[in-house]
Design an enzyme around this catalytic site. Structure first.
Site, PDB file in Angstrom:
ATOM      1  N   SER A 140       0.841  -1.190   0.000  1.00 31.12           N
ATOM      2  CA  SER A 140       0.000   0.000   0.000  1.00 31.12           C
ATOM      3  C   SER A 140       0.883   1.249   0.000  1.00 31.12           C
ATOM      4  CB  SER A 140      -0.947  -0.044   1.205  1.00 31.12           C
ATOM      5  OG  SER A 140      -1.884   1.004   1.135  1.00 31.12           O
ATOM      6  N   TYR A 158      -4.775   7.520  -7.116  1.00 30.80           N
ATOM      7  CA  TYR A 158      -3.785   6.665  -6.458  1.00 30.80           C
ATOM      8  C   TYR A 158      -4.055   6.606  -4.960  1.00 30.80           C
ATOM      9  CZ  TYR A 158       0.739   4.958  -4.769  1.00 30.80           C
ATOM     10  OH  TYR A 158       1.734   4.231  -4.137  1.00 30.80           O
ATOM     11  N   LYS A 162      -5.265   3.259  -2.781  1.00 30.16           N
ATOM     12  CA  LYS A 162      -4.510   2.694  -1.669  1.00 30.16           C
ATOM     13  C   LYS A 162      -5.331   2.704  -0.382  1.00 30.16           C
ATOM     14  CE  LYS A 162      -0.771   1.613  -3.922  1.00 30.16           C
ATOM     15  NZ  LYS A 162      -0.393   0.195  -4.124  1.00 30.16           N
TER      16      LYS A 162
END
Length: 233
Positions: A140, A158, A162
């Site tokens: 992650s 993004y 995550k």
């Protein structure tokens, strides 16, 4: 809070995605040094380093479910089990406010970083759940943490992907208490994604994912780690 570790991974089988470069390549290297048999998955398996024994390059495009089925089928046929799954493959995507980002860019980032690790894990569960204390490590990022400043709004898809991967980690650990499922923030690493100015080496970036891959049954699960320490979601 530490886990009890396997000092050797001899006889254990691992699958690492995005294994042709960067953190994934280094994770593969370190796992083989611990005597694991590693299926090094990449869209271009010919780019996987093969000088080490027990490293088997396989073609896997996480956005193509047919390649996922093929790889899991190969591991099932050749090994009959899977002890470690490391979901490492990911993309950074473009920077900018949401209104400036192409729909395709958003779709690609979320699909690669969140949706497809879930699908790969789903296909791998039968092999993983047969092994007591099998491990899933989701690579992650601090960009997906709500604590410590919040989600990375510079790379919004993004950061959101995550954060979703973190939520998936916690939820999967609850659904499958026999598995050890953890997420890791490797830090800002000198890779193609991180850039040459990043402060961390790939060796340092791979250190905690490999450590989590060594956890024995009864170790912590459903958590987020950085530098072998628990951090907040």
């Amino acid at each position: 809070m530490d886990g009890d570790l396997h000092e050797s991974l001899s006889g254990q089988v691992a699958l690492v995605t995005g294994a042709n470069r960067g953190i994934g390549a280094e994770i593969t290297k370190q796992l083989t040094e611990l005597d694991a048999t590693v299926y090094a998955a990449a869209r271009t398996p010919e780019d996987v380093e093969t000088s080490r024994s027990r490293t088997f390059p396989v073609r896997l495009d996480v956005t193509d479910e047919s390649t996922i089925r093929t790889v899991i089928g190969t591991i099932s046929e050749k090994q009959g089990k899977l002890d470690i799954l490391i979901n490492n493959a990911g993309v950074y995507g473009e920077t900018g406010k949401l209104g400036t980002l192409p729909t395709g860019e958003i779709d690609t980032t979320l699909r690669t970083n969140l949706h497809r690790p879930m699908i790969l894990t789903r296909h791998a569960l039968a092999l993983l759940s047969e092994q007591s204390g099998a491990r899933i490590v989701n690579v992650s990022s601090g960009s997906g943490q709500f604590s410590g400043g919040g989600i990375d709004v510079g790379h919004l898809p993004y950061g959101v992907s995550k954060a979703g991967l973190n939520a998936f980690t916690n939820s999967l650990a609850s659904q499958y208490p026999g598995l050890l499922v953890n997420a890791v923030c490797p830090g800002w690493v000198r890779t193609e994604m991180g850039g040459s100015g990043a402060p961390r080496s790939v060796e340092k970036g791979a250190e905690t994912p490999v450590w989590l891959a060594q956890f024995r049954s009864g170790s912590p699960s459903g958590r987020l780690w950085r530098d072998k320490r628990l951090v907040g979601w």
